[in-house]
Design an enzyme around this catalytic site. Sequence first.
Site, PDB file in Angstrom:
ATOM      1  CG  ASP A  19       2.975  -1.134  10.906  1.00 23.14           C
ATOM      2  OD1 ASP A  19       2.976  -1.047  12.269  1.00 23.14           O
ATOM      3  OD2 ASP A  19       3.736  -0.526   9.937  1.00 23.14           O
ATOM      4  NE  ARG A  99       2.047  -0.104  -3.187  1.00 20.23           N
ATOM      5  CZ  ARG A  99       2.311  -1.164  -2.432  1.00 20.23           C
ATOM      6  NH1 ARG A  99       1.829  -1.966  -2.892  1.00 20.23           N
ATOM      7  NH2 ARG A  99       3.251  -0.829  -1.727  1.00 20.23           N
ATOM      8  CG  ASP A 128       3.058   2.744  -1.546  1.00 21.33           C
ATOM      9  OD1 ASP A 128       3.136   2.943  -2.856  1.00 21.33           O
ATOM     10  OD2 ASP A 128       3.935   2.321  -1.084  1.00 21.33           O
ATOM     11  CB  SER A 182      10.268  -0.061   6.074  1.00 25.16           C
ATOM     12  OG  SER A 182      10.061   0.772   4.310  1.00 25.16           O
TER      13      SER A 182
END
Length: 409
Positions: A19, A99, A128, A182
């Site tokens: 990705d 993050r 996110d 995922s």
Amino acid sequence: MSDKKSIKKVVLAYSGGLDTSIILKWLQVTYGCEVVTFTADLGQGEELEPARRKAELLGIQQIYIEDLREEFVRDYVFPMFRANAVYEGIYLLGTSIARPLIAKRQIEIAHETGADAVCHGATGKGNDQVRFELSYYALDPNITVVAPWREWDFKSRTALIDFAEKNQILVTKDKRGDAPFSVDANLLHTSSEGKLLEDPAVEAPDYVYQRTVSPEDAPNTPEIIEVGFEKGDAVSINGERLSPATLLTTLNEYGRKHGIGRLDLVENRYVGMKSRGVYETPGGTILLQAHRGIESITLDRGAAHLKDELMPKYAELIYNGFWFSPEREMLQAAIDKSQEFVTGAVRLKLYKGSAHVVGRESPFSLYNQELVTFEEGAVAYDQHDAAGFIKLNALRLRLTGARRNKGTL
């Protein structure tokens, strides 16, 4: 959508996976800009050098691959654990807390390289994107943010694969079909979401769990460990001092062995929808129990209860992406003040999915055995004083009771 003409250089959060490799090429094609890649080692357990080779094949000149494990645990995980932060009662915020560090380093690299934009690979449905971008803007109010999943026209996995093949991006056989779920991983946790996990009524298959053995298959003999603390942070295991990242890695191994830290959760995303996630936080689950154990003898009741009142707000701020907000920093200052005497050692029993505190001691303990013993002790506590204490606390209850019964005291 970002102004294509204005972007000259962008710093991409790059994993080296399919990705983000597609995103890298898409940035080059769509924006015609120079791309700087940044790959962070947060303890996800993957070899990162392939990311360098893939970036080089795509013509990238400035490639950053950095080991941030110690900073991650020391400056993000540990401050969060001082607060005993859990979102919606049980989630230990493993993805959320990673993050802001990634975003901080992206902004720093943008400044170092003269980039005028940053880019992440988060989708337009999840949390996110919010966490990354709130952090970006807090650290650089004028930065340009590129969010490909909100901009590009790809409608399917097949379209992404076609773009990759047309641009000579290697697509392995296992990436040609839809992944069953995922995965996001770092030193604190692993999270699995999507696809076969989307129905919350269906139990997750055991192969989803990657960091822990099944509790049923864990050892039949309990194991006792001791975690040492200084001012609220874990500093040792079984008397051996360890760096923050090494300590968490060691706790992860204990948790893996004993099947500790599994969680199947339906949570409320900040963007408004509910989602189901399967999480593993082996070392963090042990650490939380240990920290609460040492606080139980070192924190005053008022401080402890106030911390518990503040914690849901603190956890929500982290979950929603407000790590760099003034209110989180204010709460952190209060939490850190509370940890001044949170020093000592906690013994835990690890057994088939559980971690229980079985002993705790501290040079700053507020626990007074003479005060609580059933035997008469030579201490300044007169049991007769309790009568007046109770009567004063009962006064308002007596008054409302008298009113209810239309009587008088």
